[in-house]
Design a protein around this motif. Structure first.
Motif, PDB file in Angstrom:
ATOM      1  N   LEU A 124       0.976  -1.370   0.080  1.00 30.96           N
ATOM      2  CA  LEU A 124       0.074  -0.033   0.139  1.00 30.96           C
ATOM      3  C   LEU A 124       0.911   0.966   0.077  1.00 30.96           C
ATOM      4  N   TYR A 125       1.811   1.137   0.785  1.00 27.29           N
ATOM      5  CA  TYR A 125       2.932   2.403   0.745  1.00 27.29           C
ATOM      6  C   TYR A 125       3.506   2.402  -0.319  1.00 27.29           C
ATOM      7  N   SER A 126       3.913   1.647  -1.141  1.00 26.89           N
ATOM      8  CA  SER A 126       4.711   1.640  -2.239  1.00 26.89           C
ATOM      9  C   SER A 126       3.658   2.154  -3.458  1.00 26.89           C
ATOM     10  N   MET A 127       2.463   1.758  -3.556  1.00 24.54           N
ATOM     11  CA  MET A 127       1.516   2.033  -4.545  1.00 24.54           C
ATOM     12  C   MET A 127       1.138   3.698  -4.221  1.00 24.54           C
ATOM     13  N   ALA A 128       0.751   3.790  -3.046  1.00 26.99           N
ATOM     14  CA  ALA A 128       0.374   5.157  -2.579  1.00 26.99           C
ATOM     15  C   ALA A 128       1.076   6.186  -2.925  1.00 26.99           C
ATOM     16  N   SER A 129       2.373   5.837  -2.670  1.00 29.78           N
ATOM     17  CA  SER A 129       3.585   6.773  -2.832  1.00 29.78           C
ATOM     18  C   SER A 129       3.762   7.197  -4.273  1.00 29.78           C
ATOM     19  N   THR A 188       1.211   1.219   7.832  1.00 31.21           N
ATOM     20  CA  THR A 188      -0.050   1.506   8.048  1.00 31.21           C
ATOM     21  C   THR A 188      -0.320   2.960   8.410  1.00 31.21           C
ATOM     22  N   LEU A 189       0.969   3.501   8.787  1.00 30.51           N
ATOM     23  CA  LEU A 189       0.430   4.980   9.498  1.00 30.51           C
ATOM     24  C   LEU A 189       1.463   5.930   9.108  1.00 30.51           C
ATOM     25  N   ARG A 190       2.354   5.302   8.570  1.00 30.35           N
ATOM     26  CA  ARG A 190       3.662   6.553   8.033  1.00 30.35           C
ATOM     27  C   ARG A 190       3.937   6.326   6.475  1.00 30.35           C
ATOM     28  N   PRO A 191       4.407   7.398   5.588  1.00 31.69           N
ATOM     29  CA  PRO A 191       4.476   8.690   6.154  1.00 31.69           C
ATOM     30  C   PRO A 191       3.158   9.333   6.368  1.00 31.69           C
ATOM     31  N   ALA A 192       2.941  10.520   7.072  1.00 36.92           N
ATOM     32  CA  ALA A 192       1.687  11.113   7.590  1.00 36.92           C
ATOM     33  C   ALA A 192       1.257  11.563   6.236  1.00 36.92           C
ATOM     34  N   ALA A 193       1.900  12.099   5.067  1.00 35.96           N
ATOM     35  CA  ALA A 193       1.650  12.738   4.111  1.00 35.96           C
ATOM     36  C   ALA A 193       0.560  11.821   3.330  1.00 35.96           C
ATOM     37  N   LEU A 194       0.492  10.747   3.430  1.00 35.83           N
ATOM     38  CA  LEU A 194      -0.452   9.534   2.638  1.00 35.83           C
ATOM     39  C   LEU A 194      -1.440   8.985   3.473  1.00 35.83           C
ATOM     40  N   HIS A 195      -1.562   9.507   4.951  1.00 35.66           N
ATOM     41  CA  HIS A 195      -2.492   9.199   5.665  1.00 35.66           C
ATOM     42  C   HIS A 195      -3.454  10.329   6.246  1.00 35.66           C
ATOM     43  N   PRO A 196      -4.768  10.062   6.209  1.00 35.38           N
ATOM     44  CA  PRO A 196      -5.419  11.216   6.876  1.00 35.38           C
ATOM     45  C   PRO A 196      -5.228  11.502   8.313  1.00 35.38           C
ATOM     46  N   ASN A 197      -4.997  12.676   8.738  1.00 39.59           N
ATOM     47  CA  ASN A 197      -4.832  13.030  10.169  1.00 39.59           C
ATOM     48  C   ASN A 197      -3.653  12.358  10.797  1.00 39.59           C
ATOM     49  N   ALA A 198      -2.619  12.226   9.911  1.00 42.18           N
ATOM     50  CA  ALA A 198      -1.337  11.775  10.377  1.00 42.18           C
ATOM     51  C   ALA A 198      -1.517  10.288  11.007  1.00 42.18           C
ATOM     52  N   GLY A 199      -2.418   9.463  10.401  1.00 40.64           N
ATOM     53  CA  GLY A 199      -2.168   8.042  10.672  1.00 40.64           C
ATOM     54  C   GLY A 199      -3.193   7.725  11.911  1.00 40.64           C
ATOM     55  N   ARG A 200      -3.748   8.875  12.636  1.00 41.37           N
ATOM     56  CA  ARG A 200      -4.669   8.552  13.753  1.00 41.37           C
ATOM     57  C   ARG A 200      -5.845   7.945  13.445  1.00 41.37           C
ATOM     58  N   ASP A 201      -6.481   8.235  12.366  1.00 47.09           N
ATOM     59  CA  ASP A 201      -7.680   7.473  11.879  1.00 47.09           C
ATOM     60  C   ASP A 201      -7.236   5.894  11.769  1.00 47.09           C
ATOM     61  N   ASP A 202      -6.060   5.782  10.837  1.00 51.78           N
ATOM     62  CA  ASP A 202      -5.822   4.252  10.740  1.00 51.78           C
ATOM     63  C   ASP A 202      -5.467   3.618  11.953  1.00 51.78           C
ATOM     64  N   LEU A 203      -4.910   4.214  12.781  1.00 53.28           N
ATOM     65  CA  LEU A 203      -4.629   3.555  14.240  1.00 53.28           C
ATOM     66  C   LEU A 203      -5.903   3.219  14.753  1.00 53.28           C
ATOM     67  N   GLU A 204      -6.893   4.245  14.820  1.00 57.56           N
ATOM     68  CA  GLU A 204      -8.106   3.882  15.375  1.00 57.56           C
ATOM     69  C   GLU A 204      -8.859   2.704  14.900  1.00 57.56           C
TER      70      GLU A 204
END
Lengths: 335, 338
Positions: A82-87, A155-171
């Motif tokens: 996911l990170y590779s593709m999203a970046s 799953t959480l980093r980099p913040a630029a690829l995750h909404p709300n700096a990964g907090r959403d994904d953590l939750e």
């Protein structure tokens, strides 16, 4: 939601095959129609860009163009994929000149990518599209164990690829585990690295990282550790106890799809738990006790030897999608 | 807009006085936090009014000097930039010194190893020729674009603190060092060139891509991306120079791994896990690989004997070859340091 394009990733198709099979069985059980596209290549992980960033962009753009032809979102069980593709998608979306250059290479093959592919992690599929409310109604066996949620890195980093700096994904990951009946055993190392990307070049470093994470989880009283990625599951399971700096905790490591499968009433064998390096026997004993079917209980050493039932075979090709209930749900609005 | 009143919070600080303490201990300081107070404001308030012995580093209080790095609720931040209000967890903000560096007193750590590792990359410009004319020192903006965010480093140590590659691999120099190396590698004025680059080869491959550095850096250096840039430069140096001192894939696991990954994708479209990573070479790798391969085979998780190719693998190979040819042509055109 219509069918999904399920992207297992290279590890899931070989050393992580047990998780691959578990994922497909979970999609079946949740009535999620899926296809695995045989044309999709490896995402390039974090390695191809060292040789050629342009190749990294082009291979993924090719994948995106093929996925878009299906009119379905891509769903992966591997966080690095996911990170590779999203970046790549972020770079191509932000830089038209780069996109033009990549498309010049794709055009001879009748392909073109102009942005807009939907890339989803299986955790978000379950949390957002299936939804926790619906998922709770499908739970047949609450996974009433102390579960250490291992988010890992991508799953959480980099913040630029995750909404709300990964907090959403953590939750999302932790609420998903709770919706399945799990009790979160919170631990500080849950967002640290398992070191899997060093397995080929510096395995001792991987062993130390695995030791540090599993020791922390075990110290917090976890019965099992659950990961969001096939790669983390591989390292944390295969490399436990290999570092002299950290004691072997014998902490079973499951991928989230395996946990979901157990909660849906699928058997541990169907979820591939008999294929782990760190045996999950103690945790399964806690979870099922004598309530397990005799054949399964025997495999996991819970009852006396009895007549064996035939083993559930791992599917080598995805099951034919049938006319099944469409999963309705909405993705959260972008911030 | 109504005035917001100060919020009473607990500042829980990991304190340590080497003269009196056998180990660090948390100490709670109740403090009234003004609506837009920073963590640094609160530290000053405690030091001024409650305990003058509370020790922390600070200077510019404006996010420029890099002195006040610490951990706020476990995450690395600059105290002068971190607003206090969003950091309150059940009435408490937990403050600890940076990790991977020895605490000297309270929130102050010994930056010695941090700077030693930085020195290892020759962190200054080596002019191309002695007394080079000033015209050569003028750069156009597009020439510095390659340097990117690497110029912005304020040596705050947040990346070094959050990196578990630093924790577990003593030889790993740290994200700051590789970022600093890239700052000069990408600078057309630098004459240290290949020596500077090749020196990174022994350790830069120990980055696990965990990306804490990318997120924690307050000035946009993105050390993780600079490490990727350095690795790519190492690959290209091996590809375009016949110089005997250039790192050869046959001698470096990192480069060998990159070559293997690429070959695998060109041949199959997927990563060929048969015998990987033992096939990268070395007796230790072979022993590790064989042991793991046997265990995987015993559990039915071994890669298939015949590696399946992706559908349309010929197109994939053609695509990769076309990019190969394009990049080879570009490399010939570009100046050695371009």
């Amino acid at each position: 939601m219509d069918k999904i394009v399920y992207y297992p990733g290279c590890i899931a198709e070989s050393a992580g095959r047990h998780v691959h099979a578990a994922a497909m069985r979970v999609f079946q059980a949740l009535d999620i129609p899926f296809d695995v596209l045989p044309e999709l290549t490896c995402c390039g992980s974090v390695n191809i860009r060292d040789k050629s960033p342009l190749t990294h962009l082009a291979l993924n753009a090719r994948n995106f163009a093929l996925v878009q032809r299906q009119g379905a979102p891509l769903v992966t069980i591997c966080s690095t994929c996911l990170y590779s593709m999203a970046s790549v998608d972020a770079a191509l979306t932000a830089e038209p000149e780069m996109r033009r250059q990549v498309n010049d290479f794709l055009t001879p093959f009748g392909l073109r990518y102009e942005g807009g592919v939907t890339l989803t992690h299986v955790v978000r599929l379950l949390h957002d599209d299936v939804g926790l409310t619906r998922l709770r109604t499908r739970v047949k066996k609450k996974v009433n164990l102390a579960i250490a949620p291992f988010h890992g890195c991508h799953t959480l980093r980099p913040a630029a690829l995750h909404p709300n700096a990964g907090r959403d994904d953590l939750e999302a990951f932790e609420r998903l585990i709770e919706a399945l009946g799990g009790r979160i055993a919170d631990f500080g190392m849950k967002t640290e690295c398992c070191g899997v990307h060093l397995l080929a070049t510096n395995p001792e470093e991987t062993h130390h990282m695995v030791g540090a994470c599993t020791n922390d989880a075990a110290a917090r009283g976890a019965d099992v550790l659950v990961t969001a990625s096939t790669l983390c599951q591989l390292a944390l399971d295969a490399c436990q106890g290999k570092s002299r700096a950290f004691a072997h905790q014998h902490l079973p490591v499951l991928h989230i799809v395996q946990l979901v499968g157990l909660a849906l009433g699928l058997t541990p064998t169907a979820m591939g738990l008999d294929k782990h390096f760190v045996k999950p026997d103690r945790a399964l004993r806690k979870l099922y006790g004598k309530a397990m079917a005799p054949a399964i209980a025997k495999r996991f050493d819970l009852v006396e030897p009895d007549d064996r039932e035939p083993e559930v075979p791992l599917p080598s090709t995805p099951p034919r999608p049938s006319t099944l209930i469409q999963i309705r749900g909405t993705r959260p609005a972008s911030p | 807009m109504p005035e917001e009143s100060p919020q009473r919070i607990i500042l829980r600080v990991l304190r340590y006085n080497p003269d009196t303490d056998d180990r660090p201990r948390f100490h709670d300081f109740p403090v009234d936090a003004a609506p837009h107070a920073t963590i640094l404001d609160l530290l000053h308030a405690v030091k001024d009014a409650q305990d003058g012995s509370l020790t922390f580093s600070r200077s510019c209080r404006g996010g420029m000097c890099g002195s006040c790095g610490l951990r706020v609720n476990g995450a690395g931040k600059l105290a002068c930039l971190a607003q206090a209000a969003p950091e309150v967890r059940e009435g408490v903000i937990r403050l600890e010194p940076l990790t991977n560096l020895r605490a000297v007193k309270d929130l102050v750590v010994d930056f010695g190893p941090f700077f030693e590792h930085l020195d290892a990359v020759t962190p200054w410009l080596v002019p191309r020729a002695p007394g080079q004319p000033s015209e050569l020192s003028r750069l156009r903006p597009e020439q510095l674009r390659r340097v990117g965010g690497a110029q912005n480093c304020i040596l705050c140590g947040l990346c070094f603190s959050s990196c578990t590659a630093v924790t577990h691999e003593p030889a790993f120099l740290g994200p700051h060092a590789y970022a600093k190396a890239w700052r000069f590698l990408a600078d057309p004025r630098d004459g240290a060139g290949s020596a500077r680059l090749f020196a990174l080869n022994a350790t830069v491959w120990s980055c696990s891509a965990q990306l804490h550095c990318a997120d924690d850096c307050p000035t946009g250096v993105d050390p993780a991306a600079r490490i990727a840039d350095a690795r790519h430069a190492l690959w290209r140096a091996r590809a375009t120079r016949a110089a005997p001192q250039a790192p050869k894939p046959s001698s470096t696991l990192g480069l060998r791994n990159t070559a293997y990954f690429y070959r695998s994708l060109k041949r199959y479209g997927k990563l060929d896990l048969r015998g990987y990573p033992a096939r990268l070479g070395g007796l230790k790798g072979l022993a590790l690989g064989l042991g793991t391969a046997f265990k995987l085979w015993a559990k039915g998780r071994n890669p298939p004997a015949a590696m399946p190719r992706v559908k349309g693998w010929r197109d994939v190979a053609k695509l990769m070859k076309a990019i190969d040819a394009y990049e080879a042509a570009r490399a010939k055109e570009e100046a050695p340091h371009g």
